[in-house]
Motif scaffolding. Structure first.
Motif, PDB file in Angstrom:
ATOM      1  N   VAL A 135      33.040  25.173  39.337  1.00  0.00           N
ATOM      2  CA  VAL A 135      33.057  26.200  38.309  1.00  0.00           C
ATOM      3  C   VAL A 135      32.832  27.553  38.977  1.00  0.00           C
ATOM      4  CG1 VAL A 135      30.584  25.937  37.859  1.00  0.00           C
ATOM      5  CG2 VAL A 135      32.051  26.901  36.087  1.00  0.00           C
ATOM      6  N   THR A 136      33.466  28.562  38.418  1.00  0.00           N
ATOM      7  CA  THR A 136      33.196  29.911  38.917  1.00  0.00           C
ATOM      8  C   THR A 136      32.276  30.596  37.930  1.00  0.00           C
ATOM      9  OG1 THR A 136      35.384  30.011  39.892  1.00  0.00           O
ATOM     10  CG2 THR A 136      34.227  32.094  39.607  1.00  0.00           C
ATOM     11  N   ILE A 137      31.161  31.051  38.411  1.00  0.00           N
ATOM     12  CA  ILE A 137      30.198  31.702  37.523  1.00  0.00           C
ATOM     13  C   ILE A 137      30.368  33.203  37.665  1.00  0.00           C
ATOM     14  CG2 ILE A 137      27.745  32.044  37.031  1.00  0.00           C
ATOM     15  CD1 ILE A 137      27.358  29.166  38.154  1.00  0.00           C
ATOM     16  N   THR A 138      30.851  33.822  36.624  1.00  0.00           N
ATOM     17  CA  THR A 138      31.069  35.264  36.661  1.00  0.00           C
ATOM     18  C   THR A 138      29.734  35.957  36.863  1.00  0.00           C
ATOM     19  OG1 THR A 138      32.819  34.904  35.084  1.00  0.00           O
ATOM     20  CG2 THR A 138      32.132  37.172  35.414  1.00  0.00           C
ATOM     21  N   GLY A 139      29.744  36.902  37.743  1.00  0.00           N
ATOM     22  CA  GLY A 139      28.501  37.610  38.012  1.00  0.00           C
ATOM     23  C   GLY A 139      28.144  37.600  39.479  1.00  0.00           C
ATOM     24  N   ALA A 140      28.641  36.639  40.203  1.00  0.00           N
ATOM     25  CA  ALA A 140      28.473  36.694  41.652  1.00  0.00           C
ATOM     26  C   ALA A 140      29.365  37.813  42.171  1.00  0.00           C
ATOM     27  CB  ALA A 140      28.869  35.369  42.275  1.00  0.00           C
ATOM     28  N   ASN A 141      29.262  38.159  43.417  1.00  0.00           N
ATOM     29  CA  ASN A 141      30.018  39.324  43.871  1.00  0.00           C
ATOM     30  C   ASN A 141      31.479  39.021  44.153  1.00  0.00           C
ATOM     31  OD1 ASN A 141      29.756  37.965  46.256  1.00  0.00           O
ATOM     32  ND2 ASN A 141      29.234  39.751  47.479  1.00  0.00           N
ATOM     33  N   VAL A 142      31.847  37.751  44.114  1.00  0.00           N
ATOM     34  CA  VAL A 142      33.252  37.379  44.197  1.00  0.00           C
ATOM     35  C   VAL A 142      33.488  36.318  43.134  1.00  0.00           C
ATOM     36  CG1 VAL A 142      35.055  36.351  45.604  1.00  0.00           C
ATOM     37  CG2 VAL A 142      33.366  37.830  46.660  1.00  0.00           C
ATOM     38  N   THR A 143      34.503  36.494  42.318  1.00  0.00           N
ATOM     39  CA  THR A 143      34.793  35.496  41.289  1.00  0.00           C
ATOM     40  C   THR A 143      36.280  35.251  41.244  1.00  0.00           C
ATOM     41  OG1 THR A 143      35.170  37.107  39.564  1.00  0.00           O
ATOM     42  CG2 THR A 143      32.909  36.336  39.837  1.00  0.00           C
ATOM     43  N   GLY A 144      36.661  34.220  40.503  1.00  0.00           N
ATOM     44  CA  GLY A 144      38.079  34.007  40.286  1.00  0.00           C
ATOM     45  C   GLY A 144      38.598  35.059  39.310  1.00  0.00           C
ATOM     46  N   ASP A 145      39.902  34.984  39.028  1.00  0.00           N
ATOM     47  CA  ASP A 145      40.442  35.895  38.031  1.00  0.00           C
ATOM     48  C   ASP A 145      39.696  35.666  36.720  1.00  0.00           C
ATOM     49  OD1 ASP A 145      42.203  36.787  39.867  1.00  0.00           O
ATOM     50  OD2 ASP A 145      43.834  35.468  39.215  1.00  0.00           O
ATOM     51  N   ILE A 146      39.578  36.728  35.959  1.00  0.00           N
ATOM     52  CA  ILE A 146      38.804  36.635  34.721  1.00  0.00           C
ATOM     53  C   ILE A 146      39.346  35.522  33.817  1.00  0.00           C
ATOM     54  CG2 ILE A 146      38.133  37.886  32.625  1.00  0.00           C
ATOM     55  CD1 ILE A 146      36.732  38.784  35.224  1.00  0.00           C
ATOM     56  N   SER A 147      40.663  35.404  33.758  1.00  0.00           N
ATOM     57  CA  SER A 147      41.257  34.456  32.827  1.00  0.00           C
ATOM     58  C   SER A 147      40.918  33.000  33.171  1.00  0.00           C
ATOM     59  CB  SER A 147      42.776  34.631  32.820  1.00  0.00           C
ATOM     60  OG  SER A 147      43.275  34.428  34.127  1.00  0.00           O
ATOM     61  N   ASP A 148      40.718  32.693  34.442  1.00  0.00           N
ATOM     62  CA  ASP A 148      40.478  31.295  34.785  1.00  0.00           C
ATOM     63  C   ASP A 148      39.089  31.084  35.394  1.00  0.00           C
ATOM     64  OD1 ASP A 148      40.675  32.396  37.248  1.00  0.00           O
ATOM     65  OD2 ASP A 148      42.350  31.172  37.945  1.00  0.00           O
ATOM     66  N   ALA A 149      38.213  32.052  35.169  1.00  0.00           N
ATOM     67  CA  ALA A 149      36.924  32.017  35.847  1.00  0.00           C
ATOM     68  C   ALA A 149      36.121  30.761  35.561  1.00  0.00           C
ATOM     69  CB  ALA A 149      36.111  33.246  35.479  1.00  0.00           C
ATOM     70  N   SER A 150      36.240  30.232  34.390  1.00  0.00           N
ATOM     71  CA  SER A 150      35.405  29.079  34.056  1.00  0.00           C
ATOM     72  C   SER A 150      36.118  27.760  34.297  1.00  0.00           C
ATOM     73  CB  SER A 150      34.975  29.175  32.591  1.00  0.00           C
ATOM     74  OG  SER A 150      36.142  29.152  31.794  1.00  0.00           O
ATOM     75  N   LYS A 151      37.370  27.829  34.750  1.00  0.00           N
ATOM     76  CA  LYS A 151      38.162  26.597  34.861  1.00  0.00           C
ATOM     77  C   LYS A 151      37.827  25.755  36.086  1.00  0.00           C
ATOM     78  CE  LYS A 151      42.199  28.122  32.266  1.00  0.00           C
ATOM     79  NZ  LYS A 151      43.568  28.597  32.382  1.00  0.00           N
ATOM     80  N   GLY A 152      37.268  26.365  37.061  1.00  0.00           N
ATOM     81  CA  GLY A 152      36.965  25.612  38.274  1.00  0.00           C
ATOM     82  C   GLY A 152      36.462  26.545  39.340  1.00  0.00           C
ATOM     83  N   ALA A 153      36.235  25.983  40.523  1.00  0.00           N
ATOM     84  CA  ALA A 153      35.749  26.799  41.629  1.00  0.00           C
ATOM     85  C   ALA A 153      36.833  27.781  42.060  1.00  0.00           C
ATOM     86  CB  ALA A 153      35.370  25.898  42.794  1.00  0.00           C
ATOM     87  N   ALA A 154      36.405  28.916  42.594  1.00  0.00           N
ATOM     88  CA  ALA A 154      37.357  29.878  43.162  1.00  0.00           C
ATOM     89  C   ALA A 154      37.823  29.358  44.519  1.00  0.00           C
ATOM     90  CB  ALA A 154      36.683  31.227  43.328  1.00  0.00           C
ATOM     91  N   ILE A 155      39.114  29.533  44.781  1.00  0.00           N
ATOM     92  CA  ILE A 155      39.635  29.162  46.104  1.00  0.00           C
ATOM     93  C   ILE A 155      40.019  30.445  46.831  1.00  0.00           C
ATOM     94  CG2 ILE A 155      41.358  27.866  47.398  1.00  0.00           C
ATOM     95  CD1 ILE A 155      41.639  25.971  45.038  1.00  0.00           C
ATOM     96  N   ILE A 156      39.315  30.716  47.929  1.00  0.00           N
ATOM     97  CA  ILE A 156      39.538  31.947  48.688  1.00  0.00           C
ATOM     98  C   ILE A 156      40.367  31.621  49.928  1.00  0.00           C
ATOM     99  CG2 ILE A 156      38.383  33.793  49.980  1.00  0.00           C
ATOM    100  CD1 ILE A 156      35.900  33.247  48.207  1.00  0.00           C
ATOM    101  N   ALA A 157      41.360  32.426  50.192  1.00  0.00           N
ATOM    102  CA  ALA A 157      42.166  32.246  51.404  1.00  0.00           C
ATOM    103  C   ALA A 157      42.909  33.535  51.696  1.00  0.00           C
ATOM    104  CB  ALA A 157      43.170  31.106  51.230  1.00  0.00           C
ATOM    105  N   HIS A 158      43.416  33.636  52.902  1.00  0.00           N
ATOM    106  CA  HIS A 158      44.277  34.767  53.207  1.00  0.00           C
ATOM    107  C   HIS A 158      45.568  34.629  52.414  1.00  0.00           C
ATOM    108  CE1 HIS A 158      46.956  37.453  55.499  1.00  0.00           C
ATOM    109  NE2 HIS A 158      45.847  38.162  55.610  1.00  0.00           N
ATOM    110  N   GLN A 159      46.172  35.757  52.086  1.00  0.00           N
ATOM    111  CA  GLN A 159      47.395  35.752  51.264  1.00  0.00           C
ATOM    112  C   GLN A 159      48.487  34.869  51.882  1.00  0.00           C
ATOM    113  OE1 GLN A 159      47.942  37.012  48.266  1.00  0.00           O
ATOM    114  NE2 GLN A 159      50.114  36.410  48.234  1.00  0.00           N
TER     115      GLN A 159
END
Lengths: 130, 627
Positions: free
Chosen positions: B415-439
């Motif tokens: 889950v992505t918890i909005t409020g940390a300094n990096v989050t997923g897109d607002i629309s899918d923030a609660s759908k799962g963990a954020a996946i970070i990678a280079h473009q």
């Protein structure tokens, strides 16, 4: 033969001594031409009083007359301390004359110290780097 | 072995004398159950006691042990052809590099120095049973722990150390020690390597005030037969002397280009015959090998075979090994294994590529997700690590499916918890963990490649970056993600956990083979080397190239800076050879036939599967502009 004799004398001295010497992390025979000697004279840039070996860096001309920074390998801090050499014995800017075995890789400009003299006051050290 | 036979004889005589002494002791003071025995006396339940300070006795081996061995003096050593070639390419100037100046001599070699030893027992205070025998070695200030409590050796994916992991047992009056998990080091410090696959059996044999140490080194990579050595010690009742060996790396040689590794190209070592000529030996004797250990070799010496002037071309004399003798440290039971690293960091092995997990109050962050088929087990392992904490972040080090295959399921388990300094897109923030990678990772996952369709949308990175760096703060530590432009691929990221001091490298660094440079996905040899040197700049050792920053490779075992140094050196040396061949105008086939990796193949080579030796050579050749 001369080299072997020298080693045996050092060996005997070492075995008789209760003091165990700090030994080279590398092999001297693999690093230097032990049967050759070079002499450089120049300005001391840095004195590193340390283990596994101390170093002095000296700005001096090579055999083509071009100025190089030579890395001269000296004894470990412990050995030099026993020989009366301290961190304060040398300072940057001192003009020194150094004799020693040249390194096997000429581009490195390395020397294994056999003797160092500071002509300004006659201070000197001579010995076998262990 | 002469000295061993002599000491065994002395041992029988000594045992007899000790038995009389023990009997007298019993008569005089009662049973020796209170540990009042004479030092060195045999006490059946406890074994001999090695406690005390010991000095070495130097014999005819002085020349090798103190001033050091000559170049290309390999006589009497059972080395493989690969080891010999490694030694012939070794330039002593390599020891002037700061990262090599404090290289400790590994446990199988360190006793060859003029070291002082100290032994003491560590006992359980309640039962007085021995837990471990400790051995401090003055040279390089090393402390060995010889576990006597029957504990198992660590798993194959655990870190190696200079002294390795040792277990011991008393066999009569002999302490026998078995050691694994030793770092790569020297068989002889004139350039002969011992691999990280070596194991060591030792016998410490005490005879009153004397001790004989016998070691048997087995190295499937660089020794054709076990290497047996012995040294003698004498008790030092005067505890004085120099017990310290602080080593500090400095810039010995000024102006060396970053990443340059001094080495001799094949056929260019000018010192091959120096030792043999000095002692009027046939070169074949100086070059060593198992045959030079045995008396029968005298017959060969009487009529030595011709040796080509360029020993790198000696394939006809002794065939080169091609088989990789190294153990793959990955588990084979199909399970995910958790290895605590340090600080907040754990290494999860068994899912294909290694997974790094950072665990803390805020939840879990993982680097890479392994193969798709392992995802459920990875989720179970993470829940075991942090039963009540959410998986919030996934970082992909690169695009390959053995590192991104579990993205979809792992993301869904988090889950992505909005409020940390990096989050997923607002629309899918609660759908799962954020996946970070280079473009570049998203670019490649979202498009078809050859016959490969795009990866499922749900597995795509949700939070990409275009620049060189992205940072976040999680679980009370900063996480520094650095992009390497063209190394293993064009989307590689190095993940550095600053507080825990652990780096996850992705496949820029692996311990299981040569680097796989995926040219089709933007990889290159220069980018690979740049990345390895960048990693070296980040890592700092605690003491003499050991500990400090720990490094989790994309595949293989846990490492520290030392393994990275040796790996960078190897890749650089092979690059240098191939570059020289290209300069000479050699074709790719000719370069492959010259076997520029031959001294490393027994450790890293592969002729089938993912990332073969040929693929590596081809990738280097092509990325250096070879036609």
């Amino acid at each position: 033969m001369k080299r072997t004799l020298l080693f045996l004398v050092v060996a005997a001295a070492s075995m008789l001594s209760t003091q165990v010497n700090v030994y080279a992390h590398h092999s001297f025979a693999a690093t230097y031409f032990e049967d050759q000697t070079v002499t450089i004279k120049g300005k001391l840039v840095q004195f590193l009083y340390r283990n596994p070996h101390s170093f002095v860096h000296v700005e001096a001309p090579d055999d083509k007359g071009e100025t190089q920074v030579w890395a001269v390998e000296w004894g470990a801090g412990g050995q030099l301390s026993r020989d009366g050499v301290t961190r304060e014995s040398l300072k940057p800017g001192d003009i020194v004359e150094i004799k020693g075995n040249p390194g096997r890789n000429p581009d490195d400009h390395r020397i294994r110290m056999q003797s160092i003299t500071r002509p300004a006051d006659g201070w000197n050290w001579k010995g076998v780097v262990q | 072995m002469g000295s061993l036979c002599r000491t065994q004889f002395r041992s029988k005589k000594m045992s007899f004398l000790l038995a009389i002494a023990a009997l007298a002791s019993v008569c005089a003071f009662g049973l020796p159950a209170y540990g009042q025995g004479v030092v060195g006396e045999f006490i059946p339940d406890v074994g001999f006691d090695l406690s005390g300070n010991w000095n070495p006795l130097l014999h005819e081996d002085f020349l090798e042990r103190i001033p050091g061995p000559e170049l290309v003096n390999y006589s009497g050593l059972p080395i493989t052809e690969g080891s010999r070639l490694w030694g012939e390419s070794w330039n002593s100037s390599r020891l002037t590099m700061p990262e090599h100046q404090c290289q400790v001599h590994v446990a199988p070699y360190i006793y060859r120095g003029p070291l002082q030893l100290r032994f003491w027992d560590e006992k359980d205070p309640q039962s007085q049973k021995i837990i471990a025998i400790k051995n401090y070695i003055s040279t390089y200030e090393q402390t060995r722990t010889i576990w006597m409590d029957g504990r198992p050796h660590p798993p194959a994916w655990a870190a190696h150390t200079w002294m390795g992991f040792s277990t011991g047992k008393w066999e009569g009056n002999i302490l026998t020690v078995y050691t694994t998990h030793i770092k790569q080091g020297w068989v002889r410090r004139n350039g002969l390597p011992e691999s990280d696959q070596a194991t060591l059996v030792e016998h410490f044999i005490r005879h009153g005030e004397h001790m004989t140490h016998v070691s048997i080194v087995t190295d499937p990579v660089y020794l054709a037969e076990p290497l047996v050595k012995s040294e003698d010690y004498v008790i030092n009742s005067n505890a004085g002397g120099n017990w310290l060996y602080p080593c500090e790396e400095v810039e010995e040689v000024e102006g060396r280009p970053r990443g340059a590794v001094p080495n001799y190209l094949p056929g260019q070592n000018p010192f091959i015959t120096e030792y043999a000529n000095m002692y009027h030996l046939p070169l074949v004797a100086a070059l060593g090998g198992p045959e030079t250990m045995y008396p029968e070799f005298e017959k060969v010496l009487k009529n030595p075979p011709p040796v080509p002037s360029d020993p790198f071309q000696k394939d006809e004399v002794v065939p080169m090994p091609t088989k990789n003798e190294a153990q793959n440290p990955a588990p084979t039971d199909g399970e995910i294994h958790i290895l605590p690293v340090q600080g907040n960091i754990y290494m999860l092995v068994g899912a294909g590529g290694n997974i790094t997990a950072q665990v803390g109050d805020m939840g879990v962050l993982i680097v890479d997700t392994g193969l798709a088929q392992s995802a459920e087990k990875v989720i179970a392992a993470i829940r075991k690590l942090a039963p009540d904490k959410p998986l919030q972040y996934i970082i992909n080090t690169h695009v390959h499916p053995d590192h991104t295959g579990g993205n979809e399921k792992l993301r869904a388990a988090g889950v992505t918890i909005t409020g940390a300094n990096v989050t997923g897109d607002i629309s899918d923030a609660s759908k799962g963990a954020a996946i970070i990678a280079h473009q570049a990772v998203l670019d490649r996952m979202s498009m078809a490649s050859g016959n490969q369709p795009p990866a499922p949308t749900a597995s795509w990175p949700t939070d990409t970056f275009l620049g060189d760096r992205k940072t976040l703060w999680f679980n009370d530590e900063s996480v520094d993600i650095t992009h390497e432009k063209a190394a293993h691929t064009d989307g590689d990221s190095i993940v550095y956990f600053r507080r825990s001091d652990v780096i996850a490298t992705g496949d820029i660094f692996v311990t299981t083979g040569y680097p796989f440079i995926d040219i089709a996905r933007g990889g290159s040899i220069q980018g690979e080397l740049d990345a390895l040197n960048n990693l070296l700049d980040l890592a700092i050792s605690r003491h003499d190239e050991e500990g400090g920053t720990y490094i989790i490779p994309g595949h293989g075992r846990l490492c520290d800076r030392w393994e990275l140094i040796e790996y960078r050196d190897m890749v650089t040396i092979i690059r240098d050879r191939i570059r020289a061949s290209i300069k000479k105008g050699l074709t790719l086939d000719q370069v492959k036939a010259s076997r520029p990796t031959m001294d490393y193949d027994a450790r890293y080579g592969a002729d089938k599967g993912f990332g073969t030796t040929d693929q590596f050579v081809e990738a280097v050749y092509k990325s250096l502009g070879g036609k």
